[in-house]
Scaffold this motif. Structure first.
Motif, short mmCIF file in Angstrom:
data_model
loop_
_atom_site.label_atom_id
_atom_site.label_comp_id
_atom_site.label_asym_id
_atom_site.label_seq_id
_atom_site.Cartn_x
_atom_site.Cartn_y
_atom_site.Cartn_z
N ALA A 6 0.91 -1.26 -0.07
CA ALA A 6 0.07 -0.04 -0.16
C ALA A 6 0.89 1.11 0.17
N GLN A 7 1.81 1.24 0.94
CA GLN A 7 2.89 2.45 0.90
C GLN A 7 3.69 2.62 -0.57
N LYS A 8 3.88 1.51 -1.09
CA LYS A 8 4.69 1.51 -2.48
C LYS A 8 3.72 2.10 -3.55
N LEU A 9 2.47 1.60 -3.26
CA LEU A 9 1.48 2.38 -4.39
C LEU A 9 1.15 3.63 -4.27
N ASP A 10 1.01 4.27 -2.85
CA ASP A 10 0.97 5.59 -2.62
C ASP A 10 2.09 6.32 -3.14
N ALA A 11 3.32 5.95 -2.88
CA ALA A 11 4.71 6.48 -3.36
C ALA A 11 4.60 6.68 -4.87
N LEU A 12 4.16 5.50 -5.57
CA LEU A 12 4.06 5.68 -7.06
C LEU A 12 2.86 6.48 -7.64
N LEU A 13 1.83 6.74 -6.94
CA LEU A 13 0.57 7.52 -7.13
C LEU A 13 1.20 8.94 -7.10
N LEU A 15 4.52 9.91 -7.33
CA LEU A 15 5.60 10.37 -8.25
C LEU A 15 4.62 10.59 -9.55
N GLN A 16 3.70 9.76 -9.79
CA GLN A 16 2.72 9.84 -11.09
C GLN A 16 2.13 11.20 -11.01
N GLU A 17 1.77 11.79 -10.10
CA GLU A 17 1.17 13.11 -9.93
C GLU A 17 2.00 13.95 -10.44
N ILE A 18 3.30 14.01 -9.52
CA ILE A 18 4.36 14.87 -10.23
C ILE A 18 4.82 15.16 -11.57
N ASP A 19 5.00 13.76 -11.83
CA ASP A 19 5.41 13.45 -13.52
C ASP A 19 4.24 14.04 -14.38
N SER A 20 3.02 13.88 -14.03
CA SER A 20 1.91 14.30 -14.85
C SER A 20 1.89 16.02 -14.78
N SER A 21 2.21 16.57 -13.72
CA SER A 21 2.27 17.82 -13.62
C SER A 21 3.28 18.69 -14.57
N LEU A 22 4.53 17.92 -14.37
CA LEU A 22 5.89 18.16 -15.43
C LEU A 22 5.27 17.83 -16.73
N ASP A 23 4.61 17.02 -17.09
CA ASP A 23 4.12 16.73 -18.53
C ASP A 23 3.31 17.85 -18.91
N SER A 165 10.64 19.49 -10.19
CA SER A 165 11.67 18.63 -10.56
C SER A 165 12.42 18.05 -9.15
N ALA A 166 12.67 19.05 -8.31
CA ALA A 166 13.18 19.00 -6.84
C ALA A 166 12.32 18.13 -6.01
N GLU A 167 10.94 18.09 -6.06
CA GLU A 167 10.26 17.48 -5.59
C GLU A 167 10.20 15.90 -5.85
N HIS A 171 11.41 12.60 -3.91
CA HIS A 171 10.19 11.50 -3.60
C HIS A 171 10.69 10.22 -4.51
N ALA A 172 11.40 10.20 -5.72
CA ALA A 172 12.01 9.06 -6.38
C ALA A 172 12.99 8.47 -5.39
N LYS A 173 13.66 8.94 -4.69
CA LYS A 173 14.53 8.29 -3.65
C LYS A 173 13.84 7.24 -2.71
N LYS A 174 12.72 7.64 -2.39
CA LYS A 174 12.03 6.76 -1.43
C LYS A 174 11.55 5.42 -2.08
N ILE A 175 11.56 5.55 -3.46
CA ILE A 175 11.09 4.24 -4.17
C ILE A 175 12.30 3.41 -4.39
N GLU A 176 12.12 1.97 -4.20
CA GLU A 176 13.06 1.01 -4.53
C GLU A 176 13.60 0.93 -5.98
N GLU A 177 14.81 0.94 -6.25
CA GLU A 177 15.15 1.10 -7.75
C GLU A 177 14.60 0.21 -8.74
N ARG A 178 14.14 -1.09 -8.24
CA ARG A 178 13.69 -1.87 -9.39
C ARG A 178 12.41 -1.58 -9.78
N LEU A 179 11.56 -0.92 -8.78
CA LEU A 179 10.33 -0.50 -8.89
C LEU A 179 10.09 0.77 -9.78
#
Length: 248
Positions: A6-13, A15-23, A165-167, A171-179
């Protein structure tokens, strides 16, 4: 301690929110960044071509100088042979020297021909170079205009982009590299940049393919990472549909 699914999914969500804003910020620039890169590549191509033209002209001028020097040497030899003709002892010596003079004259004529050919080639190259330089000047003007336009658009969202970009980096550092790599791979293969989506109205929020009820139940539990069977996007949760109450 390893994060729960659940925490991994929240972290990915997140990150997706940030990336979508950058997009969205990048969308405001349209095709300008690509147009700038294309112009820069084209300008490098023209500059390289002009460099080759200059090098070819320099080589041809060297050839012309060599032929001219050869002609001067030929003139000296002819003068020398003519002086020798005045002191020959018989017709055979005279004929031999005459033949040498004729050979030198032929070499000088051939040198003249080569010089004229080289000069004609130089004129053609100069015409090509002038055309290339004219186009290069136009492209430089186009590039300057495009860069100015891009600079204006970029400056309007520069601070927001830097903050996002800083955020993102933090945030990306909190997600395991493989994921994180899997997330990025899905994003790279997605036209809309969505790698993590919700199930909305019974369908994948990315490709809108129907997600079976049992699979939706598994997604709601958030005990394992589940991807869409059709597009491969990560299905983070199921959005609950709010009932619509009719007015009485």
């Amino acid at each position: 301690m390893e994060n729960t699914i659940a925490q991994k999914l929240d972290a990915l969500l997140k990150l997706q929110e940030i990336d979508s804003s950058l997009d969205e910020i990048l969308k405001t620039r349209g095709d300008l960044p690509e147009e700038v890169r294309d112009l820069e590549d084209e300008i490098v191509g023209f500059e390289t071509r002009l460099g080759k033209f200059k090098s070819e002209i320099a080589n041809l001028n060297t050839e012309i100088d060599n032929f001219k020097n050869a002609q001067k040497e030929g003139e000296k030899l002819i003068k020398k042979y003519k002086d020798q003709q005045m002191n020959v002892r018989n017709n055979r010596e005279y004929d031999a020297i005459t033949k040498e003079i004729e050979l030198q004259e032929l070499d000088m004529q051939l040198a003249d021909k080569k010089i004229n050919e080289a000069r004609a080639r130089i004129r053609l190259i100069e015409e090509d170079a002038n055309r290339a330089e004219s186009i290069l000047n136009e492209r430089n003007e186009d590039l300057k205009a495009k860069k100015n336009e891009l600079s204006v658009i970029t400056s309007e969202s520069e601070s927001e982009e830097k903050a996002l970009s800083a955020e993102r980096e933090k945030h990306a550092k909190k997600i395991e590299e493989r994921l994180l790599k899997s997330y990025q791979k899905i994003r790279d293969n997605s036209l809309n940049g969505l790698a993590v989506v919700h199930v909305q109205r019974g369908a994948c929020g990315g490709c809108f393919s129907i997600v079976p009820p049992q699979r939706q139940a598994d997604i709601r539990e958030r005990k394992k990472l589940i991807v869409c069977e059709h597009c491969g996007r990560i299905l983070a949760d199921v959005e609950s549909v709010q009932p619509v109450h009719q007015r009485r």
